[in-house]
Motif scaffolding. Structure first.
Motif, PDB file in Angstrom:
ATOM      1  N   LEU A   1       0.822  -1.206   0.000  1.00 13.12           N
ATOM      2  CA  LEU A   1       0.000   0.000   0.000  1.00 13.12           C
ATOM      3  C   LEU A   1       0.860   1.263   0.000  1.00 13.12           C
ATOM      4  CD1 LEU A   1      -2.713   1.501   0.260  1.00 13.12           C
ATOM      5  CD2 LEU A   1      -2.513   1.193   2.747  1.00 13.12           C
ATOM      6  N   ILE A   2       1.852   1.293   0.899  1.00 11.58           N
ATOM      7  CA  ILE A   2       2.651   2.520   0.998  1.00 11.58           C
ATOM      8  C   ILE A   2       3.539   2.708  -0.227  1.00 11.58           C
ATOM      9  CG2 ILE A   2       2.623   2.454   3.506  1.00 11.58           C
ATOM     10  CD1 ILE A   2       5.439   1.411   3.501  1.00 11.58           C
TER      11      ILE A   2
ATOM     12  N   LEU B   1       1.785   5.033  -2.415  1.00 12.73           N
ATOM     13  CA  LEU B   1       1.579   6.380  -1.912  1.00 12.73           C
ATOM     14  C   LEU B   1       2.869   7.183  -2.007  1.00 12.73           C
ATOM     15  CD1 LEU B   1      -0.414   5.462   1.327  1.00 12.73           C
ATOM     16  CD2 LEU B   1      -1.351   6.211  -0.859  1.00 12.73           C
TER      17      LEU B   1
ATOM     18  N   LEU C   1      -4.069   4.177   9.800  1.00 10.31           N
ATOM     19  CA  LEU C   1      -4.154   4.356   8.347  1.00 10.31           C
ATOM     20  C   LEU C   1      -4.919   5.628   7.996  1.00 10.31           C
ATOM     21  CD1 LEU C   1      -3.570   3.172   5.545  1.00 10.31           C
ATOM     22  CD2 LEU C   1      -5.753   1.926   5.718  1.00 10.31           C
ATOM     23  N   SER C   2      -5.963   5.927   8.760  1.00  8.24           N
ATOM     24  CA  SER C   2      -6.718   7.161   8.528  1.00  8.24           C
ATOM     25  C   SER C   2      -5.819   8.379   8.743  1.00  8.24           C
ATOM     26  CB  SER C   2      -7.927   7.223   9.461  1.00  8.24           C
ATOM     27  OG  SER C   2      -8.802   6.141   9.225  1.00  8.24           O
TER      28      SER C   2
ATOM     29  N   VAL D   1      -2.527   8.439   8.419  1.00 12.27           N
ATOM     30  CA  VAL D   1      -1.540   8.485   7.333  1.00 12.27           C
ATOM     31  C   VAL D   1      -2.164   9.070   6.071  1.00 12.27           C
ATOM     32  CG1 VAL D   1      -0.136   7.078   5.785  1.00 12.27           C
ATOM     33  CG2 VAL D   1      -0.147   6.595   8.226  1.00 12.27           C
ATOM     34  N   LEU D   2      -3.319   8.546   5.674  1.00 10.45           N
ATOM     35  CA  LEU D   2      -3.968   9.012   4.446  1.00 10.45           C
ATOM     36  C   LEU D   2      -4.394  10.470   4.569  1.00 10.45           C
ATOM     37  CD1 LEU D   2      -6.151   5.885   3.550  1.00 10.45           C
ATOM     38  CD2 LEU D   2      -3.931   6.547   2.613  1.00 10.45           C
TER      39      LEU D   2
ATOM     40  N   ILE E   1      -1.217  12.653   4.312  1.00 10.76           N
ATOM     41  CA  ILE E   1      -0.734  12.729   2.932  1.00 10.76           C
ATOM     42  C   ILE E   1      -1.636  13.623   2.095  1.00 10.76           C
ATOM     43  CG2 ILE E   1      -0.403  11.382   0.823  1.00 10.76           C
ATOM     44  CD1 ILE E   1       0.591   9.087   2.538  1.00 10.76           C
ATOM     45  N   ALA E   2      -2.952  13.536   2.292  1.00  5.97           N
ATOM     46  CA  ALA E   2      -3.884  14.383   1.546  1.00  5.97           C
ATOM     47  C   ALA E   2      -3.650  15.861   1.852  1.00  5.97           C
ATOM     48  CB  ALA E   2      -5.323  13.991   1.879  1.00  5.97           C
TER      49      ALA E   2
END
Length: 377
Positions: A110-111, A114, A176-177, A179-180, A183-184
């Motif tokens: 996954l990463i 990203l 994960l929330s 991290v995402l 990044i956003a």
């Protein structure tokens, strides 16, 4: 063969394997409920969670599609059916290790998709989430200790979200929330580096969890506060980790060359786990704590084996679990040594992911143990 490997998307292959395993377990449980569900899934995974989440239960027994709870070891041994006790078994420990490796591969895939920064700043930003996982587990411990009628109790099965192995998924999705989301925000130019909002999310969820535990101390007489436990655990881990770091820097600096201060955090986290176990298992009565028993295979073996080989007077003085600190320290230093500069140069993402996992294996249960002992539950 090379052409075939080029055509296979690793991420899609991972999803396919995960889906196949899930499908097999679901079909097996439906077609062979007694053997697959009761005899395997319930016995080793869901049953221990049910027993752990039920106040006063020594075990849960599954027989003819029904679950019965017993309050004594003798009743558990005499009952017909599959018995499950709180904690881990050899089967569940090995399986969880395999699942952990599989999940790590999925996270790594996954990463890779990203725009991920593999610098030490990411490692440090994830540390609060490791604390959060241990503290969140204590929320369920408090719920069991105070009983179902208390205002701070979380009813089962909702409390299962805070019990192993489901708590790992809870913490994973919260992390994960973060991290995402980080990044956003970084991609939109709101922040310069995604680690800042990521660390902020970790700090917020950890603070909220600790605030809830503090509320539980005030709201019920069952939960107390023993300041000596965090003082000895965190203070002892800090002193011992610092001394170990100084010795390594003085006599074998190559050990720290790859990880830098991340290695110090790794060593400290595992020492928190080791010291918390020794305090809980060997010095509980002296600290006014309830009787605790080892829940993991390694510290259980050490706790039971050491008194058999060392003099009785020594066991009475320092207990029988102290080698666990030595084992944790040696294992942590070994891991720090293995993660040399070459690993970070060749695969920084994989190295960072493994380092966070190594920290979680030590600091996660360690923070739960010392917080639980601090609250006297």
């Amino acid at each position: 063969m090379d052409e075939l490997s080029d055509r296979i998307d690793p991420a899609r292959a991972w999803v396919a394997v995960a889906g196949a395993i899930t499908t097999l377990l679901v079909l097996g449980s439906a077609l062979f409920p007694s053997r697959v569900y009761a005899g395997f899934l319930w016995r080793y995974y869901w049953g221990p969670v049910v027993a752990d989440g039920t106040r006063g239960a020594e075990c849960a027994v599954r027989h003819n599609g029904e679950t019965t709870f017993y309050g004594s070891v003798a009743q558990c041994q005499e009952a017909a059916g599959y018995a499950a006790t709180p904690g881990y078994t050899t089967v569940s420990t090995v399986t969880y290790a395999l699942v952990l490796v599989f999940m790590l591969v999925g996270v790594y895939l996954l990463i890779k998709r990203l725009d991920f920064d593999y610098s030490p700043a990411t490692f440090y930003a994830l540390v609060p989430f490791v604390f959060f996982g241990g503290a969140l587990r204590v929320v369920e411990d408090v719920s069991v200790a105070v009983g179902p009628d208390s205002p701070v109790a979380i009813p089962f099965p909702f409390s299962a979200l805070f019990i192993s192995p489901f708590i790992y998924f809870t913490v994973f999705f919260v992390t994960l929330s973060g991290v995402l989301g980080g990044i956003a925000l970084a991609r939109r130019g709101v922040v310069e580096r995604f680690q800042v909002p990521l660390a902020a999310v970790g700090a917020v969820v950890l603070t909220m969890t600790l605030a809830w535990l503090a509320y539980a101390v005030q709201a019920t007489d069952v939960v107390g506060f023993n300041a000596i436990v965090p003082l000895v655990t965190l203070g002892g881990a800090t002193l011992l980790a610092g001394a170990t770091w100084v010795v390594i820097e003085q006599f074998a600096p190559h050990i720290n060359r790859g990880t830098g201060y991340m290695g110090l955090v790794i060593i400290w986290g595992h020492l928190v786990d080791g010291i918390a176990n020794v305090l809980s298992l060997d010095f509980g009565p002296e600290l006014g704590l309830p009787a605790y028993g080892p829940k993991h295979v390694v510290n259980g073996f050490i706790h039971n084996f050491t008194p058999k080989v060392q003099p009785a007077w020594l066991t009475e003085t320092i207990g029988g679990t102290w080698p666990f600190i030595v084992v944790k320290l040696a294992a942590a230093v070994f891991v720090v040594w293995v993660f040399d500069e070459r690993i970070f140069d060749e695969s920084p993402g994989y190295a960072l992911l493994l380092l966070v996992t190594v920290l979680a294996v030590g600091l996660g249960p360690g923070s739960r143990d010392f917080l639980r002992a601090t609250l006297g539950i």
